[in-house]
Design a protein around this motif. Structure first.
Motif, PDB file in Angstrom:
ATOM      1  N   UNK A   1      -3.326   0.452  -3.618  1.00 32.06           N
ATOM      2  CA  UNK A   1      -2.735  -0.862  -3.396  1.00 32.06           C
ATOM      3  C   UNK A   1      -2.100  -1.278  -4.717  1.00 32.06           C
ATOM      4  N   UNK A   2      -0.852  -1.721  -4.676  1.00 32.41           N
ATOM      5  CA  UNK A   2      -0.120  -2.070  -5.888  1.00 32.41           C
ATOM      6  C   UNK A   2       0.370  -3.514  -5.826  1.00 32.41           C
ATOM      7  N   UNK A   3       0.560  -4.094  -6.984  1.00 30.51           N
ATOM      8  CA  UNK A   3       1.071  -5.460  -7.099  1.00 30.51           C
ATOM      9  C   UNK A   3       2.558  -5.483  -6.756  1.00 30.51           C
TER      10      UNK A   3
ATOM     11  N   UNK B   1       4.101   7.422 -11.970  1.00 34.57           N
ATOM     12  CA  UNK B   1       3.752   8.098 -13.213  1.00 34.57           C
ATOM     13  C   UNK B   1       2.301   7.874 -13.609  1.00 34.57           C
ATOM     14  N   UNK B   2       1.830   6.644 -13.570  1.00 37.17           N
ATOM     15  CA  UNK B   2       0.486   6.331 -14.043  1.00 37.17           C
ATOM     16  C   UNK B   2      -0.609   6.474 -13.009  1.00 37.17           C
ATOM     17  N   UNK B   3      -0.277   6.932 -11.823  1.00 38.29           N
ATOM     18  CA  UNK B   3      -1.287   7.023 -10.769  1.00 38.29           C
ATOM     19  C   UNK B   3      -1.925   8.406 -10.775  1.00 38.29           C
TER      20      UNK B   3
ATOM     21  N   UNK C   1       0.834  -1.191   0.000  1.00 39.09           N
ATOM     22  CA  UNK C   1       0.000   0.000   0.000  1.00 39.09           C
ATOM     23  C   UNK C   1       0.873   1.246   0.000  1.00 39.09           C
ATOM     24  N   UNK C   2       0.502   2.198  -0.843  1.00 33.39           N
ATOM     25  CA  UNK C   2       1.206   3.478  -0.917  1.00 33.39           C
ATOM     26  C   UNK C   2       0.186   4.564  -0.592  1.00 33.39           C
ATOM     27  N   UNK C   3       0.519   5.440   0.343  1.00 38.18           N
ATOM     28  CA  UNK C   3      -0.421   6.482   0.758  1.00 38.18           C
ATOM     29  C   UNK C   3      -0.464   7.624  -0.258  1.00 38.18           C
ATOM     30  N   UNK C   4      -1.487   8.417  -0.135  1.00 41.66           N
ATOM     31  CA  UNK C   4      -1.650   9.606  -0.976  1.00 41.66           C
ATOM     32  C   UNK C   4      -0.437  10.524  -0.848  1.00 41.66           C
ATOM     33  N   UNK C   5       0.011  10.760   0.392  1.00 40.15           N
ATOM     34  CA  UNK C   5       1.170  11.634   0.620  1.00 40.15           C
ATOM     35  C   UNK C   5       2.443  11.081  -0.016  1.00 40.15           C
TER      36      UNK C   5
END
Length: 172
Positions: free
Chosen positions: A158-160, A145-147, A104-108
């Motif tokens: 959430x990313x693979x 880049x694509x987010x 998981x990567x947060x917005x910040x």
């Protein structure tokens, strides 16, 4: 006075239980968890610490001076300062036990990563069950880049793990 009379007639009703949950320590049910159940870190802090330590060692080997940021620092975990001068690099470390499916990567973290390109790295650390000597690290340049959150209410993504791991390279 009429309002006070109405309030005096209020009667509280007993609470109704709408739902219930039983929370048990993992140690009480560990034996009941099937061997093929998805793997989750029991010692999350220890896994994260191993990731940070491996990235510290990697950064020193690359000739930079890594500085750990405060736990509540939004956006990145390590600020790495080149010893030969030049811009500092912000590094977000994601450490997972080998076999993890996602992270998981947060917005910040995403916003910081987008704003700090090209001086930002996403460091992925695969923490080996065989011990710290077998841990592996890969760096991903410009990982977000694509987010596009497209909505102010998004808190992260959430990313693979596997796809992001293979998009990475040896530390640079």
């Amino acid at each position: 006075m009429a309002l006070l009379d109405q309030q005096a007639q209020l009667v509280s009703k007993p609470p109704r239980i709408m739902t219930a949950a039983l929370v048990l320590p993992l140690s009480m049910v560990d034996a009941d968890i099937p061997a093929d159940a998805p793997i989750h870190a029991k010692e999350t802090k220890a896994v994260e610490r191993r990731g940070i330590e491996l990235v510290f060692a990697t950064e020193r080997a690359l000739g930079r001076q890594p500085q750990e940021q405060a736990f509540n620092n939004p956006g990145y975990d390590i600020l790495s300062i080149p010893t030969q001068g030049g811009p500092s690099i912000r590094i977000e470390v994601k450490a997972r036990i080998e076999g993890a499916e996602d992270f998981y990567v947060t917005h910040n973290e995403v916003v910081t990563g987008k704003n700090a390109v090209p001086h930002y790295r996403l460091a992925l650390v695969t923490v080996s069950k065989a011990g710290p000597d077998h841990d592996q690290v890969r760096y991903v340049a410009d990982p977000f880049t694509g987010i596009d959150f497209g909505d102010l209410y998004a808190t992260g993504v959430r990313a693979s793990w596997a796809k992001t791991w293979w998009a990475g390279t040896a530390p640079f």
